[in-house]
Scaffold this motif. Structure first.
Motif, PDB file in Angstrom:
ATOM      1  N   VAL A   1       0.814  -1.218   0.000  1.00  0.00           N
ATOM      2  CA  VAL A   1       0.000   0.000   0.000  1.00  0.00           C
ATOM      3  C   VAL A   1       0.850   1.272   0.000  1.00  0.00           C
ATOM      4  CG1 VAL A   1      -2.082  -0.972   1.032  1.00  0.00           C
ATOM      5  CG2 VAL A   1      -0.303  -0.063   2.509  1.00  0.00           C
ATOM      6  N   SER A   2       2.091   1.147   0.403  1.00  0.00           N
ATOM      7  CA  SER A   2       2.951   2.330   0.439  1.00  0.00           C
ATOM      8  C   SER A   2       4.398   1.870   0.394  1.00  0.00           C
ATOM      9  CB  SER A   2       2.718   3.140   1.714  1.00  0.00           C
ATOM     10  OG  SER A   2       3.047   2.342   2.840  1.00  0.00           O
ATOM     11  N   THR A   3       5.278   2.794   0.097  1.00  0.00           N
ATOM     12  CA  THR A   3       6.704   2.466   0.156  1.00  0.00           C
ATOM     13  C   THR A   3       7.069   2.142   1.602  1.00  0.00           C
ATOM     14  OG1 THR A   3       6.929   4.113  -1.562  1.00  0.00           O
ATOM     15  CG2 THR A   3       8.948   3.231  -0.668  1.00  0.00           C
TER      16      THR A   3
ATOM     17  N   SER B   1      19.246  12.369   5.328  1.00  0.00           N
ATOM     18  CA  SER B   1      18.141  11.812   4.554  1.00  0.00           C
ATOM     19  C   SER B   1      16.826  12.051   5.283  1.00  0.00           C
ATOM     20  CB  SER B   1      18.341  10.327   4.256  1.00  0.00           C
ATOM     21  OG  SER B   1      18.029   9.557   5.361  1.00  0.00           O
ATOM     22  N   TYR B   2      15.760  11.619   4.623  1.00  0.00           N
ATOM     23  CA  TYR B   2      14.397  11.842   5.101  1.00  0.00           C
ATOM     24  C   TYR B   2      14.157  11.115   6.432  1.00  0.00           C
ATOM     25  CZ  TYR B   2       9.347  12.319   4.442  1.00  0.00           C
ATOM     26  OH  TYR B   2       8.036  12.642   4.571  1.00  0.00           O
ATOM     27  N   PRO B   3      13.510  11.755   7.431  1.00  0.00           N
ATOM     28  CA  PRO B   3      13.415  11.150   8.768  1.00  0.00           C
ATOM     29  C   PRO B   3      12.446   9.969   8.899  1.00  0.00           C
ATOM     30  CG  PRO B   3      12.412  13.349   8.748  1.00  0.00           C
ATOM     31  CD  PRO B   3      13.014  13.138   7.405  1.00  0.00           C
ATOM     32  N   LEU B   4      11.729   9.628   7.852  1.00  0.00           N
ATOM     33  CA  LEU B   4      10.770   8.516   7.896  1.00  0.00           C
ATOM     34  C   LEU B   4      11.361   7.239   8.499  1.00  0.00           C
ATOM     35  CD1 LEU B   4       8.107   7.091   6.620  1.00  0.00           C
ATOM     36  CD2 LEU B   4       9.566   6.637   4.667  1.00  0.00           C
ATOM     37  N   LEU B   5      12.639   6.982   8.157  1.00  0.00           N
ATOM     38  CA  LEU B   5      13.233   5.713   8.557  1.00  0.00           C
ATOM     39  C   LEU B   5      13.397   5.576  10.071  1.00  0.00           C
ATOM     40  CD1 LEU B   5      15.880   5.265   5.741  1.00  0.00           C
ATOM     41  CD2 LEU B   5      13.834   3.904   6.136  1.00  0.00           C
TER      42      LEU B   5
ATOM     43  N   ASN C   1      18.525  10.495  -3.329  1.00  0.00           N
ATOM     44  CA  ASN C   1      18.243  10.725  -1.917  1.00  0.00           C
ATOM     45  C   ASN C   1      17.367  11.968  -1.725  1.00  0.00           C
ATOM     46  OD1 ASN C   1      18.537  10.314   0.890  1.00  0.00           O
ATOM     47  ND2 ASN C   1      20.216  11.786   0.961  1.00  0.00           N
ATOM     48  N   ASN C   2      16.582  11.926  -0.673  1.00  0.00           N
ATOM     49  CA  ASN C   2      15.776  13.064  -0.250  1.00  0.00           C
ATOM     50  C   ASN C   2      16.382  13.570   1.062  1.00  0.00           C
ATOM     51  OD1 ASN C   2      13.784  14.830   0.485  1.00  0.00           O
ATOM     52  ND2 ASN C   2      12.221  13.298   0.901  1.00  0.00           N
ATOM     53  N   PRO C   3      16.907  14.796   1.160  1.00  0.00           N
ATOM     54  CA  PRO C   3      16.723  15.910   0.238  1.00  0.00           C
ATOM     55  C   PRO C   3      17.949  16.221  -0.630  1.00  0.00           C
ATOM     56  CG  PRO C   3      17.498  16.780   2.315  1.00  0.00           C
ATOM     57  CD  PRO C   3      17.520  15.260   2.429  1.00  0.00           C
TER      58      PRO C   3
ATOM     59  N   ALA D   1      16.828  -0.396  -1.846  1.00  0.00           N
ATOM     60  CA  ALA D   1      16.946   0.823  -2.661  1.00  0.00           C
ATOM     61  C   ALA D   1      15.583   1.506  -2.748  1.00  0.00           C
ATOM     62  CB  ALA D   1      17.461   0.468  -4.048  1.00  0.00           C
ATOM     63  N   ASP D   2      15.510   2.690  -2.188  1.00  0.00           N
ATOM     64  CA  ASP D   2      14.271   3.482  -2.219  1.00  0.00           C
ATOM     65  C   ASP D   2      14.357   4.401  -3.437  1.00  0.00           C
ATOM     66  OD1 ASP D   2      12.490   5.629  -1.881  1.00  0.00           O
ATOM     67  OD2 ASP D   2      12.678   5.628   0.302  1.00  0.00           O
ATOM     68  N   GLU D   3      13.499   4.111  -4.428  1.00  0.00           N
ATOM     69  CA  GLU D   3      13.591   4.852  -5.699  1.00  0.00           C
ATOM     70  C   GLU D   3      12.349   5.692  -5.967  1.00  0.00           C
ATOM     71  OE1 GLU D   3      16.598   1.889  -8.122  1.00  0.00           O
ATOM     72  OE2 GLU D   3      14.504   1.934  -8.746  1.00  0.00           O
ATOM     73  N   VAL D   4      11.731   6.210  -4.907  1.00  0.00           N
ATOM     74  CA  VAL D   4      10.475   6.940  -5.145  1.00  0.00           C
ATOM     75  C   VAL D   4      10.680   8.176  -6.031  1.00  0.00           C
ATOM     76  CG1 VAL D   4       9.308   6.075  -3.075  1.00  0.00           C
ATOM     77  CG2 VAL D   4      10.539   8.228  -2.956  1.00  0.00           C
ATOM     78  N   PHE D   5      11.906   8.748  -6.023  1.00  0.00           N
ATOM     79  CA  PHE D   5      12.152   9.944  -6.848  1.00  0.00           C
ATOM     80  C   PHE D   5      12.950   9.637  -8.119  1.00  0.00           C
ATOM     81  CE2 PHE D   5      11.536  11.848  -2.567  1.00  0.00           C
ATOM     82  CZ  PHE D   5      10.476  12.681  -2.879  1.00  0.00           C
TER      83      PHE D   5
ATOM     84  N   LEU E   1       3.247   4.819  -6.457  1.00  0.00           N
ATOM     85  CA  LEU E   1       2.531   5.877  -7.181  1.00  0.00           C
ATOM     86  C   LEU E   1       2.585   7.223  -6.466  1.00  0.00           C
ATOM     87  CD1 LEU E   1      -0.761   4.245  -8.553  1.00  0.00           C
ATOM     88  CD2 LEU E   1       1.559   4.100  -9.421  1.00  0.00           C
ATOM     89  N   SER E   2       2.940   7.246  -5.172  1.00  0.00           N
ATOM     90  CA  SER E   2       2.829   8.522  -4.435  1.00  0.00           C
ATOM     91  C   SER E   2       3.709   9.597  -5.058  1.00  0.00           C
ATOM     92  CB  SER E   2       3.117   8.334  -2.951  1.00  0.00           C
ATOM     93  OG  SER E   2       4.467   8.079  -2.713  1.00  0.00           O
ATOM     94  N   LYS E   3       4.907   9.235  -5.499  1.00  0.00           N
ATOM     95  CA  LYS E   3       5.777  10.226  -6.134  1.00  0.00           C
ATOM     96  C   LYS E   3       5.800  10.037  -7.656  1.00  0.00           C
ATOM     97  CE  LYS E   3       7.368  11.605  -2.033  1.00  0.00           C
ATOM     98  NZ  LYS E   3       6.468  10.903  -1.112  1.00  0.00           N
ATOM     99  N   ILE E   4       5.907   8.796  -8.121  1.00  0.00           N
ATOM    100  CA  ILE E   4       6.032   8.526  -9.565  1.00  0.00           C
ATOM    101  C   ILE E   4       4.850   9.140 -10.336  1.00  0.00           C
ATOM    102  CG2 ILE E   4       6.016   6.620 -11.298  1.00  0.00           C
ATOM    103  CD1 ILE E   4       8.618   6.792  -9.716  1.00  0.00           C
TER     104      ILE E   4
HETATM  105  C1  PLP Z   1      12.619   9.026   0.161  1.00  0.00           C
HETATM  106  C2  PLP Z   1      11.195   8.666   0.511  1.00  0.00           C
HETATM  107  N1  PLP Z   1      10.836   7.360   0.572  1.00  0.00           N
HETATM  108  C3  PLP Z   1       9.576   7.000   0.857  1.00  0.00           C
HETATM  109  C4  PLP Z   1       8.592   7.930   1.126  1.00  0.00           C
HETATM  110  C5  PLP Z   1       7.211   7.461   1.451  1.00  0.00           C
HETATM  111  O1  PLP Z   1       6.544   7.034   0.309  1.00  0.00           O
HETATM  112  P1  PLP Z   1       5.073   6.401   0.405  1.00  0.00           P
HETATM  113  O2  PLP Z   1       4.097   7.531   0.388  1.00  0.00           O
HETATM  114  O3  PLP Z   1       4.943   5.521  -0.813  1.00  0.00           O
HETATM  115  O4  PLP Z   1       5.028   5.588   1.661  1.00  0.00           O
HETATM  116  C6  PLP Z   1       8.932   9.285   1.089  1.00  0.00           C
HETATM  117  C7  PLP Z   1       7.921  10.306   1.374  1.00  0.00           C
HETATM  118  O5  PLP Z   1       8.132  11.495   1.273  1.00  0.00           O
HETATM  119  C8  PLP Z   1      10.260   9.657   0.774  1.00  0.00           C
HETATM  120  O6  PLP Z   1      10.635  10.949   0.729  1.00  0.00           O
END
Ligand code: PLP
Length: 390
Positions: free
Chosen positions: A95-97, A121-125, A171-173, A199-203, A235-238
């Motif tokens: 359902v989500s990355t 990098s992005y604090p999600l992790l 990488n974000n950002p 490998a997180d390739e959302v961007f 799909l959230s970013k792509i």
């Molecule tokens: C690098 C990165 N990975 C994953 C996500 C989360 O993606 P998703 O909405 O598919 O969970 C984000 C959200 O901003 C992100 O910046």
């Protein structure tokens, strides 16, 4: 009463408190942190989207732990169109990355195991790691005319408890794509130690400098074969559709390890069966329309970056870091106070909201992150106000 893994400091941080005060004051806000694509003035084909979600086939339940074959085939087609390779049999719809990360962490890690993650990098992790009882060990990205992975530090950070190295590509950002030499070294470090790559390739589809004639398209990790690899996107970013909740994980690597991983992932996915049928059935047509969204984003990124560079060029004390892809730019400012205090001050004195580098684990002060997705007039006014502070 509660688990220690949820012992987070839930108090609002000084920037979110300042933002709440600013909003309630009614003063104009120049928000340079906008990253929700559905809120940035892009045009979507609403009729086609809604039609794709009304497929009568979704009235039947045909569960598959990996996700519907039609959805997986569309994802495989996405990689083929990029000149990469991924087979439907190696793909899991999630359902989500974030959920895809969760599956990989569950597959690879026991409590207390370690994951190597880039900084900044992005604090999600951080939260995902807490939720899965794993420890993040940061490896630095170094900036010298452009970003690169500090592979020496990454190698030194490996311990017997390291289960995977996470790369965010780009990488974000920081907007840094892994280069072929970095990928080769990552494989060299990880494969013999049975450390996986995530490998997180959302961007991936948002390179800044890419033009068909000057650069080749950055490659995906989806066909990386030396180390066991899990490539995540969605799909959230792509497609700019975070509300649709559709993402995926692609497994690749040495055949035997990959098959074992897929068999175990099937049990993990089967325990939840979380992707819903209407969205999976719509995925092929939503993904096929990604070009419409990506063209608008590419134009916005180019235009805002051009404006930023023009405005910064007259400033002695402010510059922009080199950028290869993604939705953010990093502005280097004099490090005369902590970034978070500076962000609060910019909000209070100029009405401009930016993310302090501190939010993304920058090692030093003096970095502000601005979203290039911001609608152009708002971006230009926000940057002008930001620069007037220096
Ligand atoms: C690098 C990165 N990975 C994953 C996500 C989360 O993606 P998703 O909405 O598919 O969970 C984000 C959200 O901003 C992100 O910046």
């Amino acid at each position: 009463m509660f688990s220690s893994r949820t012992n987070w400091n839930l108090a609002p941080n000084p920037l979110s408190e300042a933002l709440a005060r600013h909003r309630s004051s009614g003063r104009p806000l120049f928000d340079l942190t906008l990253s929700n694509p559905t809120d940035c003035g892009f045009e979507y084909n609403s009729a086609a989207m809604l039609e794709s979600l009304a497929n009568p086939a979704s009235l039947e339940y045909t569960p598959d732990p990996q996700g519907l074959l039609s959805a997986r085939s569309a994802v495989a087609g996405y990689y083929t169109a990029r000149g990469d390779e991924a087979k439907p049999a190696d793909i899991f719809i999630t359902v989500s990355t974030s959920e895809a990360y969760s599956f990989a962490f569950r597959l690879l890690c026991d409590p207390g195991d370690e994951l190597l993650v880039p900084a900044p990098s992005y604090p999600l992790l951080d939260f995902l790691a807490d939720l899965h009882d794993v420890k993040l060990v940061r490896y630095p990205l170094l900036y010298d005319h452009g970003w690169q992975i500090d592979l020496h530090s990454l190698a030194l950070a490996i311990t017997p408890r390291t289960r995977a190295a996470v790369v965010i590509h780009p990488n974000n950002p920081t907007g840094h794509y892994c280069k072929p030499a970095e990928i080769a070294r990552l494989n060299e470090l990880c494969a013999p130690r049975e450390i996986a790559l995530i490998a997180d390739e959302v961007f991936l589809d948002f390179p800044i400098a890419h033009t068909p004639t000057t650069h080749t398209q950055p490659c995906s990790f989806a066909s990386n074969s030396a180390a066991l690899t899990f490539t995540l996107s969605g799909l959230s970013k792509i497609c700019g559709l975070p509300q649709i909740k559709a993402a995926w994980l692609v497994a690749s690597g040495p055949a035997k390890l990959k098959q074992q991983a897929i068999a175990r992932l099937e049990v993990i996915a089967d325990s939840y069966l979380s992707p819903n049928s209407p969205v999976q059935l719509a995925l092929p047509s939503l993904l096929a329309r990604r070009g419409e969204f990506q063209a608008q984003v590419a134009a916005r990124l180019r235009s805002n970056l051009g404006a930023l560079d023009r405005m910064i060029s007259t400033h002695k004390s402010v510059s922009r870091l080199a950028l290869e892809g993604g939705w953010n730019a990093i502005v280097r400012v004099p490090a005369i106070r902590p970034d978070e205090a500076l962000a609060v001050e910019l909000l209070e004195s100029k009405g401009v909201c930016v993310h302090p580098g501190h939010f993304y684990n920058f090692a030093d002060d003096g970095y502000l992150v601005v979203s290039l997705l911001t609608p152009e007039p708002l971006f230009a006014e926000g940057i002008a106000r930001l620069l007037s502070a220096f």
